[in-house]
Design a protein around this motif. Structure first.
Motif, PDB file in Angstrom:
ATOM      1  N   PRO A  53       0.809  -1.225   0.000  1.00 37.02           N
ATOM      2  CA  PRO A  53       0.000   0.000   0.000  1.00 37.02           C
ATOM      3  C   PRO A  53       0.839   1.271   0.000  1.00 37.02           C
ATOM      4  O   PRO A  53       0.370   2.322  -0.425  1.00 37.02           O
ATOM      5  CB  PRO A  53      -0.840  -0.128   1.282  1.00 37.02           C
ATOM      6  N   ARG A  54       2.087   1.168   0.442  1.00 33.27           N
ATOM      7  CA  ARG A  54       2.972   2.333   0.413  1.00 33.27           C
ATOM      8  C   ARG A  54       3.337   2.722  -1.013  1.00 33.27           C
ATOM      9  O   ARG A  54       3.862   3.818  -1.250  1.00 33.27           O
ATOM     10  CB  ARG A  54       4.242   2.051   1.212  1.00 33.27           C
ATOM     11  N   ALA A  55       3.027   1.853  -1.977  1.00 37.82           N
ATOM     12  CA  ALA A  55       3.328   2.130  -3.380  1.00 37.82           C
ATOM     13  C   ALA A  55       2.182   2.850  -4.089  1.00 37.82           C
ATOM     14  O   ALA A  55       2.292   3.161  -5.279  1.00 37.82           O
ATOM     15  CB  ALA A  55       3.641   0.827  -4.109  1.00 37.82           C
ATOM     16  N   ILE A  56       1.090   3.130  -3.378  1.00 39.18           N
ATOM     17  CA  ILE A  56      -0.039   3.851  -3.975  1.00 39.18           C
ATOM     18  C   ILE A  56       0.314   5.334  -4.032  1.00 39.18           C
ATOM     19  O   ILE A  56       0.493   5.983  -3.006  1.00 39.18           O
ATOM     20  CB  ILE A  56      -1.328   3.626  -3.170  1.00 39.18           C
ATOM     21  N   GLU A  57       0.406   5.872  -5.240  1.00 35.54           N
ATOM     22  CA  GLU A  57       0.896   7.231  -5.429  1.00 35.54           C
ATOM     23  C   GLU A  57      -0.204   8.241  -5.715  1.00 35.54           C
ATOM     24  O   GLU A  57       0.060   9.449  -5.757  1.00 35.54           O
ATOM     25  CB  GLU A  57       1.942   7.256  -6.545  1.00 35.54           C
ATOM     26  N   ALA A  58      -1.432   7.785  -5.908  1.00 38.46           N
ATOM     27  CA  ALA A  58      -2.560   8.693  -6.127  1.00 38.46           C
ATOM     28  C   ALA A  58      -3.853   7.914  -5.979  1.00 38.46           C
ATOM     29  O   ALA A  58      -3.893   6.707  -6.216  1.00 38.46           O
ATOM     30  CB  ALA A  58      -2.490   9.346  -7.506  1.00 38.46           C
ATOM     31  N   VAL A  59      -4.909   8.625  -5.593  1.00 35.87           N
ATOM     32  CA  VAL A  59      -6.253   8.060  -5.516  1.00 35.87           C
ATOM     33  C   VAL A  59      -7.156   8.872  -6.431  1.00 35.87           C
ATOM     34  O   VAL A  59      -7.184  10.108  -6.349  1.00 35.87           O
ATOM     35  CB  VAL A  59      -6.806   8.084  -4.081  1.00 35.87           C
TER      36      VAL A  59
END
Length: 272
Positions: A53-59
């Protein structure tokens, strides 16, 4: 051939909550679409998918209805504790009318989406296109990365011309197949809700979804489609079997070999 660039992880899809993650399988970098589920389920299904989840760069947010936004606050706080603070992208109307996003305005990095104006995030190019839903504004997304493309369309009463154009030549297609027309007509919903769901600003039926898939499979670039997943399947007015069978028939009629799957409300489905 499997998509060796973009992989779609549908964490939840349905009226009780929606969330998905798109991963560049070469780098592990990710974006998320919507968050209408709790932090436990979001993080737990990311772990099940092998997504950090630390690799999620945008929502990216499709629209302001709570089944797409109600988990944003607690999930973003959870990501923050992991050292991840992704910005949230949404159309102006969504930022204005979503009670959840207004509540988070002071504590999150909120950025405006514009039609046909690509956003670069996690090494991907994301373009919003209009859908037809009874929300302040609603959109789907076309995501491109290293020559591969993914189309994401859910919560729309019809396939808009802009949506159809955006879904052409994709390698992975997430397409709403919400209800069976007869099941909706004869089901438990009150009349006004049946009218809403079946309207041009409601949800795509199985027949509409199959028609759209069939059209896409007759056009230039159809040979690129490798995987399709049925989204936002109603647990009251549909079965998980019917959309799968419909998509399989549409692909077979077009003489096209495509992997078909169905997204679930309460468990992970990965495709692409």
């Amino acid at each position: 051939m499997a998509n060796d660039v973009l992989r779609l992880h549908v964490l939840a899809s349905g009226s009780a909550g929606n969330a998905a993650v798109i991963e560049d399988v070469r780098t592990g970098r990710c974006i998320a679409i919507d968050c209408g589920i709790c932090k436990r389920d979001f993080l737990g299904r990311c772990a099940e998918a092998g997504v950090d989840p630390r690799a999620i760069e945008a929502v990216f947010v499709t629209h302001d209805h709570t089944d797409h936004t109600k988990g944003l606050g607690v999930t973003l706080r959870g990501l923050g504790k992991l050292g991840c603070t992704p910005p949230v992208y949404a159309l102006d109307e969504v930022l204005l009318f979503s009670s959840e996003l207004r509540r988070l305005a002071e504590t999150t990095d909120q950025r405006r989406l514009s039609w046909d104006d690509p956003v670069s995030a996690a090494g991907m190019e994301v373009v919003a296109f209009p859908t037809s839903h009874d929300a302040a504004a609603s959109c789907g997304f076309r995501v491109e990365c290293s020559g591969k493309a993914l189309g994401y369309l859910t919560d729309s009463g019809v396939v808009t011309p802009e949506a159809h154009d955006a879904l052409r030549s994709v390698h992975t297609l997430a397409l709403e197949s919400n209800h069976d027309v007869d099941m909706l007509a004869n089901g438990p919903y009150p009349f006004y809700l049946k009218q809403r769901v079946g309207s041009q600003t409601g949800h795509l039926s199985n027949d509409q979804a199959c028609d759209e898939l069939a059209k896409l499979l007759t056009e230039d670039g159809a040979g690129r489609l490798e995987a399709v997943v049925a989204m936002h399947v109603s647990r009251n007015n549909n079965t998980y079997r019917l959309p799968r069978e419909g998509f399989e028939r549409a692909a077979a009629s077009a003489g096209h070999d495509v992997s078909v799957s169905v997204a679930f409300q309460d468990r992970l489905v990965s495709t692409g």
